[in-house]
Design a protein around this motif. Structure first.
Motif, PDB file in Angstrom:
ATOM      1  N   UNK A 204       0.856  -1.182   0.000  1.00  0.00           N
ATOM      2  CA  UNK A 204       0.000   0.000   0.000  1.00  0.00           C
ATOM      3  C   UNK A 204       0.900   1.242   0.000  1.00  0.00           C
ATOM      4  N   UNK A 205       0.581   2.219  -0.829  1.00  0.00           N
ATOM      5  CA  UNK A 205       1.405   3.443  -0.898  1.00  0.00           C
ATOM      6  C   UNK A 205       1.272   4.323   0.353  1.00  0.00           C
ATOM      7  N   UNK A 206       2.328   5.094   0.567  1.00  0.00           N
ATOM      8  CA  UNK A 206       2.381   6.074   1.658  1.00  0.00           C
ATOM      9  C   UNK A 206       2.423   7.475   1.040  1.00  0.00           C
ATOM     10  N   UNK A 207       1.837   8.442   1.736  1.00  0.00           N
ATOM     11  CA  UNK A 207       1.792   9.823   1.261  1.00  0.00           C
ATOM     12  C   UNK A 207       2.163  10.759   2.409  1.00  0.00           C
ATOM     13  N   UNK A 208       3.134  11.606   2.159  1.00  0.00           N
ATOM     14  CA  UNK A 208       3.598  12.552   3.172  1.00  0.00           C
ATOM     15  C   UNK A 208       2.867  13.872   3.003  1.00  0.00           C
ATOM     16  N   UNK A 209       2.162  14.262   4.045  1.00  0.00           N
ATOM     17  CA  UNK A 209       1.497  15.564   4.078  1.00  0.00           C
ATOM     18  C   UNK A 209       2.351  16.485   4.938  1.00  0.00           C
ATOM     19  N   UNK A 210       3.033  17.405   4.285  1.00  0.00           N
ATOM     20  CA  UNK A 210       3.796  18.420   5.012  1.00  0.00           C
ATOM     21  C   UNK A 210       2.844  19.575   5.283  1.00  0.00           C
ATOM     22  N   UNK A 211       2.730  19.931   6.544  1.00  0.00           N
ATOM     23  CA  UNK A 211       1.781  20.957   6.971  1.00  0.00           C
ATOM     24  C   UNK A 211       2.556  22.181   7.451  1.00  0.00           C
ATOM     25  N   UNK A 212       2.765  23.113   6.540  1.00  0.00           N
ATOM     26  CA  UNK A 212       3.558  24.318   6.806  1.00  0.00           C
ATOM     27  C   UNK A 212       2.735  25.327   7.612  1.00  0.00           C
ATOM     28  N   UNK A 213       3.287  25.797   8.712  1.00  0.00           N
ATOM     29  CA  UNK A 213       2.591  26.712   9.613  1.00  0.00           C
ATOM     30  C   UNK A 213       2.296  28.045   8.926  1.00  0.00           C
ATOM     31  N   UNK A 214       1.042  28.466   9.015  1.00  0.00           N
ATOM     32  CA  UNK A 214       0.623  29.770   8.502  1.00  0.00           C
ATOM     33  C   UNK A 214       0.223  30.721   9.631  1.00  0.00           C
ATOM     34  N   UNK A 215      -0.412  30.168  10.674  1.00  0.00           N
ATOM     35  CA  UNK A 215      -0.969  31.008  11.738  1.00  0.00           C
ATOM     36  C   UNK A 215      -0.714  30.351  13.103  1.00  0.00           C
ATOM     37  N   UNK A 216       0.435  30.644  13.726  1.00  0.00           N
ATOM     38  CA  UNK A 216       0.775  29.994  15.002  1.00  0.00           C
ATOM     39  C   UNK A 216      -0.245  30.238  16.114  1.00  0.00           C
ATOM     40  N   UNK A 217      -0.852  31.392  16.156  1.00  0.00           N
ATOM     41  CA  UNK A 217      -1.840  31.683  17.209  1.00  0.00           C
ATOM     42  C   UNK A 217      -3.102  30.842  17.027  1.00  0.00           C
ATOM     43  N   UNK A 218      -3.623  30.807  15.812  1.00  0.00           N
ATOM     44  CA  UNK A 218      -4.827  30.019  15.541  1.00  0.00           C
ATOM     45  C   UNK A 218      -4.527  28.522  15.678  1.00  0.00           C
ATOM     46  N   UNK A 219      -3.275  28.137  15.454  1.00  0.00           N
ATOM     47  CA  UNK A 219      -2.871  26.741  15.591  1.00  0.00           C
ATOM     48  C   UNK A 219      -3.212  26.207  16.982  1.00  0.00           C
ATOM     49  N   UNK A 220      -3.000  27.027  18.010  1.00  0.00           N
ATOM     50  CA  UNK A 220      -3.272  26.599  19.383  1.00  0.00           C
ATOM     51  C   UNK A 220      -4.746  26.248  19.571  1.00  0.00           C
ATOM     52  N   UNK A 221      -5.615  27.003  18.908  1.00  0.00           N
ATOM     53  CA  UNK A 221      -7.061  26.794  19.012  1.00  0.00           C
ATOM     54  C   UNK A 221      -7.501  25.542  18.252  1.00  0.00           C
ATOM     55  N   UNK A 222      -6.925  25.312  17.086  1.00  0.00           N
ATOM     56  CA  UNK A 222      -7.350  24.228  16.202  1.00  0.00           C
ATOM     57  C   UNK A 222      -6.668  22.901  16.541  1.00  0.00           C
ATOM     58  N   UNK A 223      -5.540  22.927  17.227  1.00  0.00           N
ATOM     59  CA  UNK A 223      -4.746  21.725  17.505  1.00  0.00           C
ATOM     60  C   UNK A 223      -5.547  20.565  18.098  1.00  0.00           C
ATOM     61  N   UNK A 224      -6.424  20.776  19.075  1.00  0.00           N
ATOM     62  CA  UNK A 224      -7.179  19.632  19.613  1.00  0.00           C
ATOM     63  C   UNK A 224      -8.049  18.945  18.550  1.00  0.00           C
ATOM     64  N   UNK A 225      -8.640  19.719  17.638  1.00  0.00           N
ATOM     65  CA  UNK A 225      -9.465  19.131  16.569  1.00  0.00           C
ATOM     66  C   UNK A 225      -8.590  18.378  15.568  1.00  0.00           C
ATOM     67  N   UNK A 226      -7.418  18.921  15.283  1.00  0.00           N
ATOM     68  CA  UNK A 226      -6.449  18.275  14.393  1.00  0.00           C
ATOM     69  C   UNK A 226      -6.045  16.916  14.974  1.00  0.00           C
ATOM     70  N   UNK A 227      -5.699  16.882  16.249  1.00  0.00           N
ATOM     71  CA  UNK A 227      -5.278  15.635  16.900  1.00  0.00           C
ATOM     72  C   UNK A 227      -6.420  14.625  16.934  1.00  0.00           C
ATOM     73  N   UNK A 228      -7.631  15.072  17.246  1.00  0.00           N
ATOM     74  CA  UNK A 228      -8.787  14.168  17.276  1.00  0.00           C
ATOM     75  C   UNK A 228      -9.051  13.576  15.891  1.00  0.00           C
ATOM     76  N   UNK A 229      -8.921  14.396  14.861  1.00  0.00           N
ATOM     77  CA  UNK A 229      -9.111  13.922  13.493  1.00  0.00           C
ATOM     78  C   UNK A 229      -8.081  12.850  13.147  1.00  0.00           C
ATOM     79  N   UNK A 230      -6.828  13.101  13.463  1.00  0.00           N
ATOM     80  CA  UNK A 230      -5.772  12.132  13.166  1.00  0.00           C
ATOM     81  C   UNK A 230      -5.902  10.879  14.022  1.00  0.00           C
TER      82      UNK A 230
END
Length: 87
Positions: free
Chosen positions: A1-27
């Motif tokens: 099965x193939x693997x795919x690397x998703x590089x997630x380049x930071x755009x908004x460090x402040x908003x990242x703190x707010x969205x991080x829990x949803x990102x982790x739950x999704x993953x």
């Protein structure tokens, strides 16, 4: 099965703190389905990477584009097929 690397380049460090829990739950959800090979932040704080396991590039792109960090413009997605070399 193939693997795919998703590089997630930071755009908004402040908003990242707010969205991080949803990102982790999704993953976490994808991880439980066997769709994640590895994931984690870059040590320099510039973003992170997720290695998806998918049948096609399109399937990997769909998963990566549904990540809350991408949906909410916190991080810019760069997706590439990744060849795993085992020694």
């Amino acid at each position: 099965m193939p693997y795919y690397a998703a590089l997630l380049h930071m755009l908004d460090p402040e908003k990242n703190k707010e969205v991080l829990p949803r990102h982790i739950a999704y993953l976490d959800q994808l991880d439980q389905q066997g769709k994640i090979y590895g994931r984690g932040p870059f040590a320099d704080g510039s973003g992170g990477m997720v290695i998806y396991i998918a049948d096609t590039f399109e399937e990997a792109r769909e998963m990566a584009q549904q990540d809350p960090h991408v949906v909410e413009n916190v991080r810019r997605l760069e997706l590439k097929e990744w060849k795993l070399w085992k020694t």
